[in-house]
Design an enzyme around this catalytic site. Structure first.
Site: not given
Ligand code: GLN
Length: 252
Positions: A96, A133, A201
């Site tokens: 990520c 998101r 993840h």
């Molecule tokens: N901050 C980054 C985003 O929101 C990565 C998030 C993460 O590592 N889960 O895309």
């Protein structure tokens, strides 16, 4: 000969959300279950770049935008060393925020540009807090050969950034169910030399033992081309893998 595998864990304090530390435990266990010695080297903020050269596998987890900015200031000066290690084929798993960082840049939720390491030909744009998101379970079909009869990868994603691949990098996998790199082009992650970037993840490795073994085998064979990795009984891991895939309508 009893080889030792050194697992370099980049920024364990800052880049480690949604259970990514579990990837370190899996790599360590899957080495020791085969009689290999496994040492974990914590590469915290301010580490010396020469420590990178002693690592056989690298792992860097995800983070929120704030931590990514802090880490970028520390890692950018070490770009040359990390790039040479990746180009040499040292295996790595970058999850990520870490994955985004390997690209050319990351435009964060506030529109600020976080300069990337320019090792992977890709860029990431976070469209901001008002955009949804990309969150949820993710099931994919691997696009690269990792010498395994299992061709799927499952995980959990939670990112605002949308990643777009350039011509010089291949996607890790094709999305079967979920969002992936950007929720548009059905690609997930990226693969370059033996380094893997992914939005998965979970952590990703416990339910994808074949991916863990790919990384370990690359590390081992960089020491001894003829080395082989004995098989393990992955019944539990594969049942967990299939359960997630089934929950997403993918029968394996
Ligand atoms: N901050 C980054 C985003 O929101 C990565 C998030 C993460 O590592 N889960 O895309």
């Amino acid at each position: 000969m009893k080889h030792k595998i050194t697992i370099g864990w980049l920024y364990p304090e800052f880049m480690n959300i949604y259970g990514d530390r579990g990837n370190i435990l899996v790599l360590q266990k899957r080495c020791t279950w085969r009689g290999l010695k496994a040492e974990v080297k914590l590469l915290e903020l301010g580490f010396s770049e020469k420590e990178l050269y002693n690592c056989d596998i690298l792992m860097m987890g995800g983070a929120q935008d704030l931590q990514q900015k802090i880490v970028s200031d520390d890692l950018l000066p070490k770009r040359k060393a990390l790039s040479s290690i990746i180009e040499a084929g040292v295996p790595g798993l970058y999850v990520c925020g870490a994955y985004q960082f390997l690209g050319n840049y990351y435009k964060d939720a506030d529109g600020k540009i976080i300069e990337g390491l320019k090792i992977f030909d890709l860029h990431t744009v976070n469209p901001g807090e008002k955009s949804k998101r990309l969150i949820g379970n993710l099931t994919t079909r691997i696009s690269m050969s990792i010498d395994s009869p299992l061709t799927t990868l499952v995980g959990f994603e939670n990112h605002g950034g949308r990643t777009y691949l350039g011509k010089k990098v291949k996607s890790l996998a094709k999305v079967l169910n979920g969002h992936g790199n950007n929720g548009e082009d059905l690609t997930e992650g990226a693969f370059y030399k033996n380094s893997i970037g992914t939005y998965m993840h979970g952590p990703i490795l416990p339910k994808n033992p074949h991916l863990a073994d790919y990384l370990i085998k690359c590390a081992l064979q960089m020491k001894d081309r003829s080395a082989i990795l004995p098989l393990l009984d992955d019944t539990v891991e594969l049942n967990a893998h299939k359960a997630i895939a089934k929950r997403m309508g993918i029968e394996i």
